[in-house]
Write a protein that holds these residues in place. Sequence first.
Motif, PDB file in Angstrom:
ATOM      1  N   LEU A 277      30.187  50.012   2.570  1.00  6.93           N
ATOM      2  CA  LEU A 277      29.775  51.367   2.912  1.00  6.93           C
ATOM      3  C   LEU A 277      30.126  51.601   4.374  1.00  6.93           C
ATOM      4  O   LEU A 277      29.607  50.926   5.262  1.00  6.93           O
ATOM      5  CB  LEU A 277      28.264  51.545   2.706  1.00  6.93           C
ATOM      6  N   THR A 278      31.025  52.544   4.637  1.00  7.19           N
ATOM      7  CA  THR A 278      31.444  52.870   6.003  1.00  7.19           C
ATOM      8  C   THR A 278      30.829  54.201   6.399  1.00  7.19           C
ATOM      9  O   THR A 278      30.955  55.191   5.672  1.00  7.19           O
ATOM     10  CB  THR A 278      32.977  52.954   6.094  1.00  7.19           C
ATOM     11  N   ILE A 279      30.176  54.210   7.561  1.00  6.03           N
ATOM     12  CA  ILE A 279      29.461  55.401   8.017  1.00  6.03           C
ATOM     13  C   ILE A 279      29.973  55.795   9.403  1.00  6.03           C
ATOM     14  O   ILE A 279      29.789  55.067  10.380  1.00  6.03           O
ATOM     15  CB  ILE A 279      27.940  55.148   8.090  1.00  6.03           C
ATOM     16  N   GLY A 280      30.653  56.917   9.482  1.00  7.00           N
ATOM     17  CA  GLY A 280      31.050  57.480  10.765  1.00  7.00           C
ATOM     18  C   GLY A 280      32.009  56.624  11.563  1.00  7.00           C
ATOM     19  O   GLY A 280      31.913  56.576  12.788  1.00  7.00           O
ATOM     20  N   SER A 281      32.946  55.986  10.892  1.00  7.27           N
ATOM     21  CA  SER A 281      33.904  55.138  11.593  1.00  7.27           C
ATOM     22  C   SER A 281      35.287  55.297  10.989  1.00  7.27           C
ATOM     23  O   SER A 281      35.436  55.363   9.764  1.00  7.27           O
ATOM     24  CB  SER A 281      33.496  53.663  11.518  1.00  7.27           C
ATOM     25  N   SER A 282      36.303  55.319  11.877  1.00  3.08           N
ATOM     26  CA  SER A 282      37.695  55.289  11.418  1.00  3.08           C
ATOM     27  C   SER A 282      38.365  54.018  11.918  1.00  3.08           C
ATOM     28  O   SER A 282      39.552  54.022  12.250  1.00  3.08           O
ATOM     29  CB  SER A 282      38.454  56.530  11.902  1.00  3.08           C
ATOM     30  N   PHE A 283      37.592  52.925  11.982  1.00  2.00           N
ATOM     31  CA  PHE A 283      38.112  51.626  12.403  1.00  2.00           C
ATOM     32  C   PHE A 283      39.438  51.349  11.693  1.00  2.00           C
ATOM     33  O   PHE A 283      39.500  51.346  10.465  1.00  2.00           O
ATOM     34  CB  PHE A 283      37.084  50.542  12.065  1.00  2.00           C
ATOM     35  N   ARG A 296      34.255  47.220  -3.791  1.00  3.18           N
ATOM     36  CA  ARG A 296      34.207  48.655  -4.028  1.00  3.18           C
ATOM     37  C   ARG A 296      33.768  49.341  -2.728  1.00  3.18           C
ATOM     38  O   ARG A 296      33.080  48.731  -1.909  1.00  3.18           O
ATOM     39  CB  ARG A 296      33.250  48.979  -5.167  1.00  3.18           C
ATOM     40  N   GLY A 297      34.168  50.592  -2.562  1.00  2.00           N
ATOM     41  CA  GLY A 297      33.904  51.211  -1.277  1.00  2.00           C
ATOM     42  C   GLY A 297      33.415  52.639  -1.342  1.00  2.00           C
ATOM     43  O   GLY A 297      33.829  53.420  -2.207  1.00  2.00           O
ATOM     44  N   VAL A 298      32.530  52.984  -0.384  1.00  2.00           N
ATOM     45  CA  VAL A 298      32.037  54.344  -0.181  1.00  2.00           C
ATOM     46  C   VAL A 298      32.163  54.646   1.308  1.00  2.00           C
ATOM     47  O   VAL A 298      31.826  53.815   2.159  1.00  2.00           O
ATOM     48  CB  VAL A 298      30.569  54.491  -0.623  1.00  2.00           C
ATOM     49  N   GLN A 299      32.647  55.841   1.628  1.00  2.00           N
ATOM     50  CA  GLN A 299      32.772  56.253   3.018  1.00  2.00           C
ATOM     51  C   GLN A 299      31.989  57.544   3.252  1.00  2.00           C
ATOM     52  O   GLN A 299      31.958  58.436   2.392  1.00  2.00           O
ATOM     53  CB  GLN A 299      34.241  56.481   3.393  1.00  2.00           C
ATOM     54  N   ILE A 300      31.363  57.629   4.432  1.00  2.00           N
ATOM     55  CA  ILE A 300      30.699  58.853   4.876  1.00  2.00           C
ATOM     56  C   ILE A 300      31.320  59.255   6.206  1.00  2.00           C
ATOM     57  O   ILE A 300      31.317  58.476   7.162  1.00  2.00           O
ATOM     58  CB  ILE A 300      29.179  58.649   5.058  1.00  2.00           C
ATOM     59  N   ASP A 301      31.854  60.472   6.282  1.00  7.02           N
ATOM     60  CA  ASP A 301      32.414  60.968   7.534  1.00  7.02           C
ATOM     61  C   ASP A 301      32.328  62.484   7.535  1.00  7.02           C
ATOM     62  O   ASP A 301      32.522  63.122   6.498  1.00  7.02           O
ATOM     63  CB  ASP A 301      33.867  60.520   7.718  1.00  7.02           C
ATOM     64  N   ILE A 302      32.060  63.044   8.702  1.00  8.62           N
ATOM     65  CA  ILE A 302      31.918  64.490   8.814  1.00  8.62           C
ATOM     66  C   ILE A 302      33.268  65.202   8.808  1.00  8.62           C
ATOM     67  O   ILE A 302      33.342  66.401   8.552  1.00  8.62           O
ATOM     68  CB  ILE A 302      31.118  64.852  10.083  1.00  8.62           C
TER      69      ILE A 302
END
Length: 597
Positions: A277-283, A296-302
């Motif tokens: 789970l990636t939150i607020g990052s574009s690493f 498996r992956g989930v991303q949160i970004d504005i």
Amino acid sequence: MSTKVSDHVLQRLREWGVEHVFGYPGDGINGLLAAWGRAEDQPRFIQSRHEEMSAFQAVGYAKFSGRLGVCAATSGPGAIHLLNGLYDAKLDHVPVLAIVGQTHRTAMGGSYQQEVDLHSLFKDVASDFLETVTVPEQLPNVLDRAIRTAYARRAPTAVIIPGDVQELDYAAPTHEFKMVPSSLDRSAWTAIPSEDSLHRAAEVLNAGDKVAILVGQGASGARAEVERIAELLGAGVAKALLGKDALSDELPYVTGSIGLLGTRPSYELMRDCDTLLTIGSSFPYTQFLPEFGKARGVQIDIDPHMVGMRYPYEVNLVGDAGETLRRLIPLLDADRGREWYETVCDNVRHWRQVMERRAELSADPINPEYVAHALDPLLPENAIVTSDSGSAANWYARHLTMRGGMRSSLSGTLATMGCGVPYAIGAKFAHPDRPAIALVGDGAMQMNGLAELITAAKYQGRWQDPRLVVAVWNNHDLNQVTWEMRAMGGAPSFLPSQQLPDVQYAAFARSLGLTGVRVEKPEDVEAGWRAGLEADGPAVIEFLTDPAVPPIPPHATWEQMEATAASILKGDADRGSMVRQGFKAKVQEFLPRREKK
């Protein structure tokens, strides 16, 4: 007296709540400078030593205040100098407005002095909004849109105002054809994902047994929600460097920074997880994320433009981190085993022991890791820490424990040298009641930091808490590039490019009336830090450190380090005590014990 265009620019900035403009004078903005005199320096003009530093200070101000950073420069060379700082804002998604002068309209196109095609110059860095004001009626809409866009897109914008336009009488846009009115209001808004996407994300997260969370600066306003979801999922949390202050390092499941400058437990977290789970990052470094197909992956970004491009996520949630997590948390199952969680916490405990052992190792004259390690327990709870690019960023990333209300940042994506000191100065104007500490290598200090000590000396009286501590790792080497050459290129240090002249940094600080302390022995490191933190104004603490202490990557193996050691022993065995004492034996102590063979 009539209101000039330049007067209205400053009035509009005040109406937007702008309190400081970081800049450097020149005749291309003489009209604005005259208006500042009429406005009794409101907003306050903060004079740097170089326009690039003005842009960096605006970035630092914006990063640590959450408000718009504004910089100003003259035409030609002044405008050109802004570019590096503005690119830093662009790549780290920071709202900054550049106000730039231009030659008079009557001279444009005539190869006039300091005439530069500013639209071509700024069209990439200010791609979200760039405009030239040619008539007074155009001004309010252009300036308002530049500010509103900088906030909305979290990006640098630029407004160009020719010198003669600055001197024109201001006239507001009228209720006529081809006039564009404007307004000041910028109501708050929140982006949230759809219910369907939230349920799909919950399905992925609920199915995971070994959940890893990666947070970046976009999670900084959602600390409580990140803590709650990590506890629900029994997850470990790694932090991109721009998100180092997004979550407290005192939490047992926080594994620290990720990437080449990151920690071993963050590397293990990504290597062994089954869900991300990636939150607020574009690493950007995919080699430090899970193997494709393994998790498996989930991303949160504005930002919808930044989702789905770092990892093959199944669900991309576009929305504010806090609001999205508040809607996602009720959909998650809380009943899960603790084995993964306990493994993550054990890895974190082990890493902290490794860091302590590495900091305690002897070096000639001082172990650079010990310098950062000794600072950690001394950091005030409300400290603001900036790091420059270079090997000092390794020690910042690994040894400093973010806790309480501490804030920190560095040039995360551009990774430009020379930002550490101007960032700290910008931070002091954002929070004049808090201490700021800049961690800087001697290369970056020679590039930009020395001159900006003059700026710190000039403005220290404006800060309620006058402490601005600049720590210099003085090892006479452009150390990060040296180690990159050794570890990645298998080449010895190329002294003509890497070796730095010896500079008396503390003595230079004292020549400005600041506190200057030179630390030459390990037993004096803690006292040096205390002298800076207890000073009644800006201070430079100069630490003489060993260039041969390796910033070992978190995924390094003993075989890889042996190859590096062989390269060094072959090419520059006269450099540093660790080489002289037998590099292969010494570097083994700097590796995590589980990697030894």
